[in-house]
Design a protein around this motif. Structure first.
Motif, PDB file in Angstrom:
ATOM      1  N   MET A   1     -30.202 -75.821  48.030  1.00  0.00           N
ATOM      2  CA  MET A   1     -31.272 -75.044  47.151  1.00  0.00           C
ATOM      3  C   MET A   1     -31.854 -73.725  47.605  1.00  0.00           C
ATOM      4  O   MET A   1     -31.094 -73.582  48.846  1.00  0.00           O
ATOM      5  CB  MET A   1     -33.134 -76.233  47.759  1.00  0.00           C
ATOM      6  CG  MET A   1     -33.545 -77.529  47.209  1.00  0.00           C
ATOM      7  SD  MET A   1     -33.165 -77.239  45.856  1.00  0.00           S
ATOM      8  CE  MET A   1     -34.672 -76.926  45.180  1.00  0.00           C
ATOM      9  N   SER A   2     -32.718 -72.850  46.822  1.00  0.00           N
ATOM     10  CA  SER A   2     -32.127 -71.769  47.590  1.00  0.00           C
ATOM     11  C   SER A   2     -33.832 -71.201  48.007  1.00  0.00           C
ATOM     12  O   SER A   2     -35.187 -70.150  48.557  1.00  0.00           O
ATOM     13  CB  SER A   2     -32.499 -71.147  45.835  1.00  0.00           C
ATOM     14  OG  SER A   2     -31.957 -71.235  45.253  1.00  0.00           O
ATOM     15  N   ILE A   3     -34.171 -71.871  48.964  1.00  0.00           N
ATOM     16  CA  ILE A   3     -34.847 -71.523  50.506  1.00  0.00           C
ATOM     17  C   ILE A   3     -34.329 -71.959  51.225  1.00  0.00           C
ATOM     18  O   ILE A   3     -33.662 -72.389  51.872  1.00  0.00           O
ATOM     19  CB  ILE A   3     -35.939 -72.605  50.839  1.00  0.00           C
ATOM     20  CG1 ILE A   3     -36.370 -72.838  48.676  1.00  0.00           C
ATOM     21  CG2 ILE A   3     -37.206 -72.061  51.423  1.00  0.00           C
ATOM     22  CD1 ILE A   3     -37.606 -71.940  48.467  1.00  0.00           C
ATOM     23  N   SER A  11     -37.836 -69.805  68.537  1.00  0.00           N
ATOM     24  CA  SER A  11     -38.789 -69.945  68.426  1.00  0.00           C
ATOM     25  C   SER A  11     -39.966 -68.732  67.175  1.00  0.00           C
ATOM     26  O   SER A  11     -40.707 -69.471  67.053  1.00  0.00           O
ATOM     27  CB  SER A  11     -39.902 -69.059  69.897  1.00  0.00           C
ATOM     28  OG  SER A  11     -39.353 -67.658  69.678  1.00  0.00           O
ATOM     29  N   ILE A  12     -38.580 -68.089  66.348  1.00  0.00           N
ATOM     30  CA  ILE A  12     -39.565 -67.554  64.781  1.00  0.00           C
ATOM     31  C   ILE A  12     -38.575 -68.358  63.942  1.00  0.00           C
ATOM     32  O   ILE A  12     -37.209 -68.487  63.633  1.00  0.00           O
ATOM     33  CB  ILE A  12     -39.254 -66.386  65.368  1.00  0.00           C
ATOM     34  CG1 ILE A  12     -40.013 -65.713  66.676  1.00  0.00           C
ATOM     35  CG2 ILE A  12     -39.734 -65.385  63.927  1.00  0.00           C
ATOM     36  CD1 ILE A  12     -39.710 -64.296  66.956  1.00  0.00           C
ATOM     37  N   ALA A  13     -39.603 -68.785  62.644  1.00  0.00           N
ATOM     38  CA  ALA A  13     -38.550 -69.286  61.989  1.00  0.00           C
ATOM     39  C   ALA A  13     -39.114 -68.179  60.932  1.00  0.00           C
ATOM     40  O   ALA A  13     -39.814 -67.736  60.459  1.00  0.00           O
ATOM     41  CB  ALA A  13     -39.398 -70.621  61.277  1.00  0.00           C
ATOM     42  N   HIS A  14     -37.370 -67.957  60.099  1.00  0.00           N
ATOM     43  CA  HIS A  14     -37.663 -66.930  58.712  1.00  0.00           C
ATOM     44  C   HIS A  14     -37.428 -67.955  57.959  1.00  0.00           C
ATOM     45  O   HIS A  14     -35.756 -68.028  57.969  1.00  0.00           O
ATOM     46  CB  HIS A  14     -36.255 -65.850  59.503  1.00  0.00           C
ATOM     47  CG  HIS A  14     -36.734 -64.879  58.620  1.00  0.00           C
ATOM     48  ND1 HIS A  14     -36.203 -64.235  57.686  1.00  0.00           N
ATOM     49  CD2 HIS A  14     -36.977 -62.891  58.569  1.00  0.00           C
ATOM     50  CE1 HIS A  14     -36.587 -63.474  56.186  1.00  0.00           C
ATOM     51  NE2 HIS A  14     -37.286 -62.690  57.807  1.00  0.00           N
ATOM     52  N   ILE A  15     -38.404 -67.762  56.793  1.00  0.00           N
ATOM     53  CA  ILE A  15     -38.303 -68.395  55.717  1.00  0.00           C
ATOM     54  C   ILE A  15     -38.355 -67.319  54.580  1.00  0.00           C
ATOM     55  O   ILE A  15     -38.894 -66.681  54.160  1.00  0.00           O
ATOM     56  CB  ILE A  15     -39.131 -69.078  55.240  1.00  0.00           C
ATOM     57  CG1 ILE A  15     -39.112 -70.467  57.118  1.00  0.00           C
ATOM     58  CG2 ILE A  15     -39.629 -69.889  53.919  1.00  0.00           C
ATOM     59  CD1 ILE A  15     -40.905 -71.104  56.169  1.00  0.00           C
ATOM     60  N   THR A  16     -37.164 -67.485  53.444  1.00  0.00           N
ATOM     61  CA  THR A  16     -36.391 -66.835  52.679  1.00  0.00           C
ATOM     62  C   THR A  16     -36.401 -67.187  51.216  1.00  0.00           C
ATOM     63  O   THR A  16     -36.463 -68.270  50.849  1.00  0.00           O
ATOM     64  CB  THR A  16     -35.481 -65.996  52.701  1.00  0.00           C
ATOM     65  OG1 THR A  16     -35.476 -65.278  54.046  1.00  0.00           O
ATOM     66  CG2 THR A  16     -35.540 -64.877  51.428  1.00  0.00           C
ATOM     67  N   ILE A  17     -37.294 -67.011  50.300  1.00  0.00           N
ATOM     68  CA  ILE A  17     -37.247 -67.749  49.142  1.00  0.00           C
ATOM     69  C   ILE A  17     -36.113 -66.683  47.980  1.00  0.00           C
ATOM     70  O   ILE A  17     -36.815 -65.846  48.228  1.00  0.00           O
ATOM     71  CB  ILE A  17     -38.851 -67.812  48.375  1.00  0.00           C
ATOM     72  CG1 ILE A  17     -39.803 -68.446  49.218  1.00  0.00           C
ATOM     73  CG2 ILE A  17     -38.438 -67.728  47.279  1.00  0.00           C
ATOM     74  CD1 ILE A  17     -41.149 -67.418  48.490  1.00  0.00           C
ATOM     75  N   ASN A  18     -35.113 -67.304  48.035  1.00  0.00           N
ATOM     76  CA  ASN A  18     -33.937 -66.658  47.588  1.00  0.00           C
ATOM     77  C   ASN A  18     -33.581 -67.139  46.284  1.00  0.00           C
ATOM     78  O   ASN A  18     -32.923 -68.054  46.102  1.00  0.00           O
ATOM     79  CB  ASN A  18     -32.681 -67.111  48.292  1.00  0.00           C
ATOM     80  CG  ASN A  18     -31.810 -66.312  48.177  1.00  0.00           C
ATOM     81  OD1 ASN A  18     -31.740 -65.722  46.956  1.00  0.00           O
ATOM     82  ND2 ASN A  18     -30.309 -66.384  49.240  1.00  0.00           N
ATOM     83  N   ARG A  19     -34.363 -66.544  45.467  1.00  0.00           N
ATOM     84  CA  ARG A  19     -34.314 -66.723  43.722  1.00  0.00           C
ATOM     85  C   ARG A  19     -34.263 -65.593  42.893  1.00  0.00           C
ATOM     86  O   ARG A  19     -35.295 -66.081  42.625  1.00  0.00           O
ATOM     87  CB  ARG A  19     -35.371 -67.990  44.076  1.00  0.00           C
ATOM     88  CG  ARG A  19     -34.809 -68.770  42.446  1.00  0.00           C
ATOM     89  CD  ARG A  19     -35.625 -70.567  42.638  1.00  0.00           C
ATOM     90  NE  ARG A  19     -34.871 -70.883  40.505  1.00  0.00           N
ATOM     91  CZ  ARG A  19     -36.012 -71.085  39.978  1.00  0.00           C
ATOM     92  NH1 ARG A  19     -37.618 -70.620  40.445  1.00  0.00           N
ATOM     93  NH2 ARG A  19     -35.539 -71.401  38.993  1.00  0.00           N
TER      94      ARG A  19
END
Length: 261
Positions: A1-3, A11-19
């Motif tokens: 999946m492209s997330i 301690s930091i979550a880096h979340i990228t919508i990769n579409r």
């Protein structure tokens, strides 16, 4: 999946919508994948802050992938009760995510994409960012919290104009109306978001959680009740080891060592 999900500084979550080929819109599969990522963030006690962004430079997120997601929502509507809220991307329902979130916005931030950003606690944008809730043009309304959150952030008049016309606004207009807190050059976006996240992480985790809870509650309850809740949260914090450590560190002119209790 492209997330894409990565952890920075433990301690930091880096979340990228990769579409980027779909302007980072979410079809049903990616909607569920993003929801699972937020669940992962919520359940990891070491993660204190999340940064949400989009890949490709053209869009943060353009909301639902219309041809896939809207038919899915129509099927859901046929079987739901009248007041059943639906969370877009696992972020827009009430209290989906219980820790601080930052939206780092570049390019188009429209429809459900803007609703994702509105559900974040802090929004920063590049000069090329563009914002809109155009759902009325498609015969529907902003159904991921847009009608509820936008007015509380930018005021009734601006929200009404954006929602009822579907018109787009620039990053500068968004800044002037409080929709975003910072407008930066594209090459600065990641660093500014990460700096804000690190500054949050450096504070007492119990205090951050309580302060966030109190601020959000202020939009939901009368002032009297909000003040009472604030006082109760403060009373609880004053009895914690973290509060004692914060005062000691200030007195000793050193960096505090918070333990979250």
């Amino acid at each position: 999946m492209s997330i894409d999900f990565k952890i920075i500084d433990q301690s930091i979550a880096h979340i990228t919508i990769n579409r980027p080929e779909r302007l980072n819109s979410l079809d049903v599969q990616h909607d569920r994948s993003l929801a699972n990522v937020w669940k992962r963030f919520n359940e990891n006690p070491d993660l204190k802050v999340a940064i949400l962004t989009g890949a490709g430079g053209r869009a943060f997120c353009t909301g639902a992938d219309i041809l896939d997601y809207i038919p899915h929502r129509r099927r859901m509507a046929e079987h739901q009760s009248g007041n059943a809220a639906v969370s877009f991307g696992g972020l827009t329902a009430d209290n989906d995510v219980t820790k601080p979130t930052i939206a780092a916005i570049d390019g188009f931030c429209v429809a459900g994409g803007l609703e994702l950003a509105l559900a974040c606690d802090i929004r920063i944008a590049t000069h090329s960012a563009r914002f809109a809730l155009p759902e009325v043009k498609w015969g529907i309304l902003p159904g991921g919290g847009g009608t509820q959150r936008l007015g509380k952030i930018v005021g009734l008049g601006v929200a009404m104009r954006m929602i009822l016309t579907g018109d787009e606004i620039s990053a500068e207009v968004a800044l002037n109306n409080g929709l975003v807190t910072d407008v930066v050059d594209r090459h600065e976006l990641h660093d500014v978001a990460l700096d804000i996240a690190r500054r949050i992480v450096s504070n007492g985790p119990l205090a951050v959680a309580a302060a966030r809870q109190a601020v959000l509650a202020s939009f939901e309850v009368p002032l009297f009740h909000g003040l009472a809740q604030e006082a109760e949260l403060q009373r609880h914090l004053l009895l914690t080891d973290d509060a004692r450590e914060g005062v000691a560190a200030f007195s000793e002119r050193r960096k505090p060592r918070y333990i979250g209790r």
